[in-house]
Design an enzyme around this catalytic site. Structure first.
Site, PDB file in Angstrom:
ATOM      1  N   ALA A   6      -9.919   8.349  -3.687  1.00 46.31           N
ATOM      2  CA  ALA A   6     -10.212   7.021  -3.122  1.00 46.31           C
ATOM      3  C   ALA A   6     -10.911   6.109  -4.140  1.00 46.31           C
ATOM      4  O   ALA A   6     -10.594   4.931  -4.256  1.00 46.31           O
ATOM      5  CB  ALA A   6     -11.054   7.171  -1.867  1.00 46.31           C
ATOM      6  N   PRO A  60      -9.300  -4.455   9.821  1.00 39.19           N
ATOM      7  CA  PRO A  60      -9.507  -4.942  11.195  1.00 39.19           C
ATOM      8  C   PRO A  60      -8.790  -6.270  11.482  1.00 39.19           C
ATOM      9  O   PRO A  60      -8.261  -6.465  12.585  1.00 39.19           O
ATOM     10  CB  PRO A  60     -11.028  -5.089  11.299  1.00 39.19           C
ATOM     11  CG  PRO A  60     -11.546  -4.011  10.393  1.00 39.19           C
ATOM     12  CD  PRO A  60     -10.587  -4.033   9.215  1.00 39.19           C
ATOM     13  N   MET A  64       0.831  -1.213   0.000  1.00 46.59           N
ATOM     14  CA  MET A  64       0.000   0.000   0.000  1.00 46.59           C
ATOM     15  C   MET A  64       0.859   1.254   0.000  1.00 46.59           C
ATOM     16  O   MET A  64       0.674   2.155  -0.798  1.00 46.59           O
ATOM     17  CB  MET A  64      -0.890   0.031   1.245  1.00 46.59           C
ATOM     18  CG  MET A  64      -1.921  -1.047   1.318  1.00 46.59           C
ATOM     19  SD  MET A  64      -3.046  -0.712   2.686  1.00 46.59           S
ATOM     20  CE  MET A  64      -2.729  -2.095   3.723  1.00 46.59           C
ATOM     21  N   GLY A 120       1.729   7.544   2.810  1.00 47.49           N
ATOM     22  CA  GLY A 120       1.716   6.563   3.909  1.00 47.49           C
ATOM     23  C   GLY A 120       0.377   6.647   4.604  1.00 47.49           C
ATOM     24  O   GLY A 120      -0.577   5.966   4.225  1.00 47.49           O
ATOM     25  N   GLY A 143       5.460   8.894  -1.160  1.00 50.70           N
ATOM     26  CA  GLY A 143       4.655  10.106  -0.924  1.00 50.70           C
ATOM     27  C   GLY A 143       3.276   9.820  -0.364  1.00 50.70           C
ATOM     28  O   GLY A 143       2.431  10.717  -0.305  1.00 50.70           O
ATOM     29  N   GLU A 190       3.549   4.217  -0.232  1.00 55.88           N
ATOM     30  CA  GLU A 190       4.476   4.766  -1.229  1.00 55.88           C
ATOM     31  C   GLU A 190       5.298   5.863  -0.573  1.00 55.88           C
ATOM     32  O   GLU A 190       4.892   6.381   0.478  1.00 55.88           O
ATOM     33  CB  GLU A 190       3.677   5.346  -2.410  1.00 55.88           C
ATOM     34  CG  GLU A 190       2.851   4.280  -3.107  1.00 55.88           C
ATOM     35  CD  GLU A 190       2.123   4.799  -4.340  1.00 55.88           C
ATOM     36  OE1 GLU A 190       2.293   6.001  -4.682  1.00 55.88           O
ATOM     37  OE2 GLU A 190       1.412   3.998  -4.955  1.00 55.88           O
ATOM     38  N   GLU A 219      -5.957  -7.268  10.021  1.00 50.40           N
ATOM     39  CA  GLU A 219      -4.537  -6.916  10.107  1.00 50.40           C
ATOM     40  C   GLU A 219      -4.236  -6.335  11.492  1.00 50.40           C
ATOM     41  O   GLU A 219      -3.231  -6.673  12.124  1.00 50.40           O
ATOM     42  CB  GLU A 219      -4.201  -5.889   9.011  1.00 50.40           C
ATOM     43  CG  GLU A 219      -2.822  -5.278   9.178  1.00 50.40           C
ATOM     44  CD  GLU A 219      -2.393  -4.420   7.974  1.00 50.40           C
ATOM     45  OE1 GLU A 219      -3.072  -4.441   6.938  1.00 50.40           O
ATOM     46  OE2 GLU A 219      -1.366  -3.737   8.088  1.00 50.40           O
TER      47      GLU A 219
HETATM   48  C1  LIG Z   1       9.176  -1.930   9.090  1.00 50.76           C
HETATM   49  C2  LIG Z   1       7.988  -1.453   8.344  1.00 50.76           C
HETATM   50  C3  LIG Z   1       7.142  -2.364   7.737  1.00 50.76           C
HETATM   51  C4  LIG Z   1       6.055  -1.921   6.993  1.00 50.76           C
HETATM   52  N1  LIG Z   1       5.312  -2.834   6.297  1.00 50.76           N
HETATM   53  C5  LIG Z   1       4.407  -2.380   5.385  1.00 50.76           C
HETATM   54  C6  LIG Z   1       3.783  -3.288   4.476  1.00 50.76           C
HETATM   55  O1  LIG Z   1       4.018  -4.501   4.510  1.00 50.76           O
HETATM   56  N2  LIG Z   1       2.929  -2.780   3.548  1.00 50.76           N
HETATM   57  C7  LIG Z   1       2.646  -1.443   3.470  1.00 50.76           C
HETATM   58  O2  LIG Z   1       1.867  -1.065   2.610  1.00 50.76           O
HETATM   59  N3  LIG Z   1       3.213  -0.562   4.323  1.00 50.76           N
HETATM   60  C8  LIG Z   1       4.093  -0.990   5.264  1.00 50.76           C
HETATM   61  N4  LIG Z   1       4.716  -0.111   6.100  1.00 50.76           N
HETATM   62  C9  LIG Z   1       4.385   1.309   5.996  1.00 50.76           C
HETATM   63  C10 LIG Z   1       3.628   1.870   7.199  1.00 50.76           C
HETATM   64  O3  LIG Z   1       2.312   1.391   7.227  1.00 50.76           O
HETATM   65  C11 LIG Z   1       3.720   3.405   7.112  1.00 50.76           C
HETATM   66  O4  LIG Z   1       5.068   3.746   7.406  1.00 50.76           O
HETATM   67  C12 LIG Z   1       2.766   4.110   8.054  1.00 50.76           C
HETATM   68  O5  LIG Z   1       1.424   3.900   7.655  1.00 50.76           O
HETATM   69  C13 LIG Z   1       3.037   5.598   8.160  1.00 50.76           C
HETATM   70  O6  LIG Z   1       3.196   6.188   6.897  1.00 50.76           O
HETATM   71  P1  LIG Z   1       4.475   7.133   6.628  1.00 50.76           P
HETATM   72  O7  LIG Z   1       5.680   6.367   7.026  1.00 50.76           O
HETATM   73  O8  LIG Z   1       4.396   7.667   5.261  1.00 50.76           O
HETATM   74  O9  LIG Z   1       4.330   8.315   7.692  1.00 50.76           O
HETATM   75  P2  LIG Z   1       3.486   9.678   7.475  1.00 50.76           P
HETATM   76  O10 LIG Z   1       2.155   9.359   6.943  1.00 50.76           O
HETATM   77  O11 LIG Z   1       4.334  10.651   6.752  1.00 50.76           O
HETATM   78  O12 LIG Z   1       3.317  10.161   8.994  1.00 50.76           O
HETATM   79  C14 LIG Z   1       4.303  10.921   9.694  1.00 50.76           C
HETATM   80  C15 LIG Z   1       3.725  11.330  11.048  1.00 50.76           C
HETATM   81  O13 LIG Z   1       2.577  12.167  10.834  1.00 50.76           O
HETATM   82  C16 LIG Z   1       1.472  11.628  11.539  1.00 50.76           C
HETATM   83  N5  LIG Z   1       0.242  11.915  10.796  1.00 50.76           N
HETATM   84  C17 LIG Z   1      -0.001  11.730   9.479  1.00 50.76           C
HETATM   85  N6  LIG Z   1      -1.268  12.076   9.190  1.00 50.76           N
HETATM   86  C18 LIG Z   1      -1.837  12.456  10.356  1.00 50.76           C
HETATM   87  C19 LIG Z   1      -3.140  12.924  10.725  1.00 50.76           C
HETATM   88  N7  LIG Z   1      -4.136  13.025   9.833  1.00 50.76           N
HETATM   89  N8  LIG Z   1      -3.361  13.218  12.026  1.00 50.76           N
HETATM   90  C20 LIG Z   1      -2.392  13.118  12.939  1.00 50.76           C
HETATM   91  N9  LIG Z   1      -1.141  12.684  12.664  1.00 50.76           N
HETATM   92  C21 LIG Z   1      -0.879  12.371  11.388  1.00 50.76           C
HETATM   93  C22 LIG Z   1       1.741  10.134  11.624  1.00 50.76           C
HETATM   94  O14 LIG Z   1       0.995   9.545  12.675  1.00 50.76           O
HETATM   95  C23 LIG Z   1       3.238  10.135  11.880  1.00 50.76           C
HETATM   96  O15 LIG Z   1       3.466  10.345  13.247  1.00 50.76           O
HETATM   97  C24 LIG Z   1       5.774  -0.528   6.898  1.00 50.76           C
HETATM   98  C25 LIG Z   1       6.596   0.382   7.556  1.00 50.76           C
HETATM   99  C26 LIG Z   1       7.704  -0.056   8.227  1.00 50.76           C
HETATM  100  C27 LIG Z   1       8.621   0.974   8.817  1.00 50.76           C
END
Ligand SMILES: Cc1cc2nc3c(=O)[nH]c(=O)nc-3n(C[C@H](O)[C@H](O)[C@H](O)COP(=O)(O)OP(=O)(O)OC[C@H]3O[C@@H](n4cnc5c(N)ncnc54)[C@H](O)[C@@H]3O)c2cc1C
Length: 374
Positions: A172, A234, A119, A125, A123, A121, A236
């Protein structure tokens, strides 16, 4: 005790024996062979129906494997199994058509195919709607371009349940899910990312350059990707809580042993009131986490688990995991900071739990929406 509880305990004992024989010696050099071993021994996708090669046992059997591997201190194994059996496989089981199920599920049960979920990317998360990977229908195939990052099992994966925009103009509503074979031309795996924890488990960037994904590998209907994510997240998040609960229990196990051996001021550190209270608080928090987890699991089994409850459990259980393990590591003194002491691994492996699967801030946002709306 119900009959299946006895069976579950037997299955648990068998899995513990398997881990000490087959995982402990090789844990630091996690290799593809471990997947085959897990499959050969019947520890992958165990709740998948027998018609697709699984045992068709209740969900708690599958979650138990995630919990016990975390309890044994193998956080990376727990996450790897979770992504394969608790995340990727259920998407196929619940949404795929019959042909897709027959093609992929038996191979996932045997370990021949390792599953991942794609999921995130660079840019996009937390804000997944901003994803840029696109899959444009062209006759009998989709042309996939873009990239993903942080994909668990990314190096070993043969199959990625991938979210991409089949309608790049829409947010979406433009997102669809595809079953992408990682061996297709144009599919490239980046390096194994260097993490502070979960060392033996692979996490990767993935790149797609005009990958031709057969149109029959669309999962469900086009444009329904977000609805499917809402449906499956849910499960996951329940699995992430299973890892948290197992890790909490495992950390309590090893700390209880340590404080009865280590001496200071002529007595066992376990005899100091502070040590006893820290352990007691960990136990109290474990009981609360287990009660919430069991309630959540019961709702899931009745198909009544809502997004808010699972988000609340994910946030609560992983915050508890971090808090408890930090307090227990303190009881090891300087030894707790040394990598040769397993409590240090519990600590570094815990940190990611509050980030992946949706950050705990996003979990609170979901819970808040359930209370006061957007
Ligand atoms: C070891 C590891 C394994 C992973 N495995 C997978 C996988 O198998 N598949 C997959 O698709 N992804 C995976 N991920 C990705 C993971 O789900 C994302 O890193 C996570 O969802 C956060 O996205 P981001 O890193 O872009 O952070 P960002 O979205 O940039 O967030 C940065 C900060 O801002 C906060 N923030 C963002 N939006 C809001 C908001 N609306 N309100 C309040 N706070 C906010 C966040 O909580 C965080 O503290 C993995 C990540 C890691 C590090």
């Amino acid at each position: 005790m119900l009959a299946y509880d006895a069976d579950l305990e037997l299955f648990r004992d068998n899995f513990k024996r398997f881990m000490s024989e087959h995982v402990a010696p090789f844990y630091e050099q996690w290799e593809k062979e471990v997947w085959s071993l897990l499959g050969e021994n019947g520890y992958l996708c165990v709740d998948v129906p027998e018609v697709y090669g699984g045992y068709g046992v209740p969900t708690e059997y599958s979650l138990m494997l995630v919990e016990e591997s975390a309890r044994a201190g193998y956080g990376a194994l727990s996450t790897a199994i979770s992504c394969h059996s608790e995340i990727a496989a259920p998407y196929i089981l619940h949404i795929a058509n019959e042909e897709q199920k027959q093609y992929w599920l038996p191979k996932m049960v045997s370990g021949e195919v390792v599953g991942a979920i794609g999921m995130t990317e660079p840019g996009a998360g937390s804000d997944l709607q901003g994803m840029r990977s696109s899959a444009i229908l062209n006759g009998d195939h989709y042309v996939l371009n873009g990239s993903k990052t942080f994909i668990s099992n990314g190096q070993h994966a043969d199959l990625v349940v991938l979210a991409a925009k089949t309608d790049p103009q829409a947010r979406a509503k433009g997102v669809s899910l595809l079953l992408v074979d990682t061996h297709l031309d144009g599919f490239k795996k980046g390096t194994n990312l260097d993490k502070i924890g979960l060392h033996s488990q692979d996490t990767s960037e993935l790149f797609f350059d005009n990958v031709k994904v057969p149109a029959n590998q669309l999962l469900g209907s086009a444009g329904q990707g977000f609805a499917y994510l809402m449906q499956e997240l849910p499960r996951e998040r329940t699995a992430i809580a299973a890892t948290a609960l197992g890790a909490i229990r495992g950390a309590i196990d090893i700390t209880t042993q340590y404080v009865q051996e280590r001496q200071a001021f002529g007595q066992k550190i376990g005899s100091f009131q502070n040590t006893r209270f820290v352990l007691a608080q960990a136990k109290i928090d474990e009981l609360a986490t287990a009660a919430f987890y069991n309630q959540n699991l019961a709702l899931y089994k009745q198909s009544k688990l809502d997004v808010e409850t699972a988000a609340a459990l994910k946030s609560f259980s992983t915050d508890m995991q971090m808090k408890i393990i930090d307090s227990l590591l303190q009881l090891f003194g300087g030894y707790g900071y040394m990598t040769e002491y397993p409590i240090s691994r519990f600590f570094v492996d815990a940190r990611i739990q509050r980030i992946y699967g949706g950050t705990n801030e996003i979990m609170k946002e979901i819970v808040a929406r359930g209370i006061i709306g957007r």
